[in-house]
Motif scaffolding. Structure first.
Motif, PDB file in Angstrom:
ATOM      1  N   HIS A   1      30.128  11.601  31.271  1.00 37.87           N
ATOM      2  CA  HIS A   1      30.522  10.495  32.188  1.00 37.87           C
ATOM      3  C   HIS A   1      31.212   9.412  31.250  1.00 37.87           C
TER       4      HIS A   1
ATOM      5  N   ARG B   1      34.027   8.183  34.925  1.00 40.84           N
ATOM      6  CA  ARG B   1      33.154   8.991  35.239  1.00 40.84           C
ATOM      7  C   ARG B   1      33.553  10.458  35.452  1.00 40.84           C
TER       8      ARG B   1
ATOM      9  N   HIS C   1      23.579   9.346  28.443  1.00 40.55           N
ATOM     10  CA  HIS C   1      24.539   8.589  29.464  1.00 40.55           C
ATOM     11  C   HIS C   1      23.897   7.275  29.400  1.00 40.55           C
ATOM     12  N   VAL C   2      24.545   6.325  30.553  1.00 39.85           N
ATOM     13  CA  VAL C   2      24.122   4.892  30.902  1.00 39.85           C
ATOM     14  C   VAL C   2      23.765   5.004  32.180  1.00 39.85           C
TER      15      VAL C   2
HETATM   16 ZN    ZN Z   1      25.865   9.630  33.512  1.00 42.40          ZN
END
Ligand code: ZN
Length: 638
Positions: free
Chosen positions: A125, A188, A227-228
């Motif tokens: 993402h 994303r 990820h975040v």
């Molecule tokens: Zn993510």
């Protein structure tokens, strides 16, 4: 135009308030001003990463990132090799940085030496690029300053700085409204608006196909996917979860996870298990969702490898997030290097166990699991929150303060299988289902082919027609079944089937057999059938004209009293049926020899032995090593 004006206005206003922080969403996130952070900016030198040079205000674009890794490779040619593993939809090169302490870059030699291969993937993402900037700093500290040189003592690293490279270059300040910096970031999805972290099994995207090639080439021992978060606010800046269910799980749960907590905490970060809440607020408790194989970590688990999800907290400033992500990978690699042989041997044991289950082919394989509901108390470090009625949404508005609060909440701990399927000796896929077969080739499954046509009894399923999801999901309309209808969605049947020459046989005595089962068991959560690859089996292709069926119906009613009673029962009990002249007449076609028995019959067979099958002699070169024959993009309903 409108967007540009807004951008200038917002950024100008924010810039005036906090010289260090010109994020357009600063006022929405209500985070403390970052002015004090300027004091913490790292000293800059020739090997500072682009993010460090900007004091974490910015993150480098694709070209600048690639330039930095090329510099690393030039400076440490013996220990670094840059590998291209494919092209994105827009034609960008997908790059992996392979790091090997002793300069051995052959996967076979690395596996023979029982050295663990750790695959670290960033920016799937691409608005969540913390792992990219953490990886650049870590590579520098391994290769140039050598402060972390011990991290490649045993382990070989395959680091993908930017996986979703096209999404990464869809760059701007308005891509992540919930995220506290950097100033601009990627998007994303990939350029075709596919979420690569839903594509691991169906492999529609060119990026996924490249990934699978690289995965099969290295067969890593552990996958890290950085990820975040989105979601609630709390004190933790690092959260993580590891999908594993095989022999490695004891080491993961008893050794690795406690070590990660200890080491990352000692480095000054606040770490917790990855969490989703049962309700909207933390006091409702923490759920324990399991990733299906559409996700990176679920894919890794089905490959018999631990898959680690790292989620940096979106509201923490970028410096805290990048350094936290760095500490997380560093801690992981310290433990992996220390326990190198243990991890490698556990993974090989998992492979042997999968192969053994394929040889015995009596057991059942779990395809889907969910939380049992069993919980244990968890000490949650949150922020005090309040809820008030919102006249805007008409519902409750949850607002988080900056006041730390520690509460005990129930955390779900255990999982149970909710869907299993019997392991066959092999599946047979008729040759004509080319898109389904192509996916298995991409996954590196060892396949055999029928040398000539074969007809024989196989086990398969008869499935009731789905109600396809109306809204597209990942460009498809996945199958769904009315939960109100209690009759089974698919029932096991034994039928005689014809398979053309070239039909594909998938023996289960292979290490990646679980991937094949997830793809071929029709009710698997990410199966080919669920994703719409078998939709045409539910279509009726020949119809009877009303005036012909009227005569057929009258003849059948006169000749078969039992059928007549059944029909009358249907008319009496099913008002939808009773009200549809088409369904009433078609019902007689269904009960006549003109009906196409293939409707709803799943065309993939399961067999208990492959001895009877006329198999082609094995090719000189293993099929799995060949370039998969990519079919053009799969047809979509949309
Ligand atoms: Zn993510």
């Amino acid at each position: 135009m409108h967007r540009l004006c807004l951008s200038l206005l917002l950024s100008a206003a924010a810039f005036a308030q906090t010289p260090h922080d010109n994020l357009p969403n600063a006022g929405l996130l209500e985070q403390p001003p970052r002015a004090e952070q300027a004091a913490k900016c790292p000293a800059v030198n020739a090997w500072s990463t682009p993010a460090e040079k900007s004091c974490y205000r910015t993150t480098p674009r694709y070209e600048e990132t690639m330039a930095y890794v090329r510099r690393l490779a030039l400076a440490a040619p013996r220990q670094v090799r840059l590998e291209s593993f494919g092209k994105t939809g827009e034609g960008r090169t997908l790059v992996a940085v392979v790091v090997s302490g002793d300069g051995v870059f052959s996967p076979a030699a690395v596996h023979a030496a029982k050295r663990p291969v750790v695959f670290i993937q960033n920016a799937i993402h691409a608005g969540e690029m913390d792992g990219k900037d953490a990886s650049l700093a870590l590579l520098r500290d391994i290769l140039i300053t050598k402060k972390q040189a011990r991290l490649i003592e045993h382990a070989v690293l395959v680091i993908v700085p930017i996986y979703n490279a096209d999404g990464h270059e869809h760059f701007g300040p308005f891509n992540r409204i919930n995220q506290n910096g950097p100033e601009q970031m990627g998007w994303r999805t990939n350029a075709a608006q596919q979420n690569l972290n839903r594509d691991y099994l169906k492999a529609d995207a060119p990026e996924t196909r490249g990934f699978l090639r690289e995965w099969n080439r290295w067969l890593p021992d552990l996958l890290v996917d950085n990820h975040v978060t989105d979601g609630a606010d709390y004190q933790y800046d690092v959260t993580f979860g590891i999908e594993t269910d095989g022999p490695a799980s004891a080491w993961v749960r008893k050794t690795l996870e406690p070590e990660l907590f200890k080491r990352v905490t000692a480095a000054g970060h606040v770490i917790a298990p990855y969490m989703e809440f049962v309700g909207r607020t933390p006091d409702t408790g923490i759920t324990n969702p399991s990733a299906t194989p559409r996700f990176s970590t679920g894919f890794a688990r089905e490959q018999n490898r631990p898959g680690m999800l790292v989620e940096m907290h979106m509201l923490k400033d970028y410096q805290t997030r990048v350094t936290g992500n760095y500490e997380m990978i560093r801690a992981l690699l310290e433990v992996v290097n220390r326990d190198a042989v243990k991890l490698v041997e556990a993974n090989r044991k998992a492979d042997r166990e999968t192969i053994a289950r394929g040889v015995e082919h009596q057991a059942r394989q779990p395809l889907e699991v969910e939380a049992t509901g069993e919980t244990e108390p968890f000490t949650f470090k949150g922020y005090r929150w309040k809820t008030e009625h919102s006249e805007v949404s008409g519902a409750e508005w949850v607002q988080y303060t900056h006041e730390p609060v520690t509460i005990t909440v129930p955390r779900q701990t255990t999982l149970k299988a909710t869907l299993t399927a019997k392991i066959p000796a092999a599946y047979i896929i008729p040759a004509q289902w080319t898109a389904v077969i192509a996916r298995l080739q991409l996954h590196g499954l060892r396949l055999k082919r029928l040398a000539k046509p074969w007809t024989g009894e196989v086990e398969t399923y008869r499935c009731r027609a789905p109600q396809w999801q109306e809204q597209p999901f990942e460009g498809r309309h996945p199958a769904a079944w009315h939960s109100g209808d209690k009759s089974p969605v698919c029932t096991t049947v034994k039928v005689k089937m014809n398979f053309a020459a070239g039909s594909v046989v998938v023996p289960m005595e292979q290490r990646a057999a679980r991937i094949a089962m997830q793809w071929l068991e029709p009710l698997g959560p990410d199966s080919a059938l669920q994703w719409g690859f078998f939709d045409s089996i539910f279509e009726q292709k020949e119809y009877g004209e009303g005036y012909v069926l009227e005569r057929l119906a009258r003849r059948m009613l006169a000749e078969d009293p039992k059928l007549k009673a059944e029909f009358e029962q249907m008319v009496a009990s099913d008002s939808k049926f009773a009200g549809s002249p088409h369904e009433r007449l078609n019902w007689f076609l269904q009960h006549s020899p003109w009906w196409d028995e293939r409707i709803g019959l799943y065309p993939v067979g399961k067999v208990d032995s492959i001895r009877e099958l006329p198999l082609q002699r094995p090719p000189a070169k293993k099929e799995a090593d060949e370039e998969p024959d990519y079919e053009p993009d799969v047809p979509d309903r949309a």
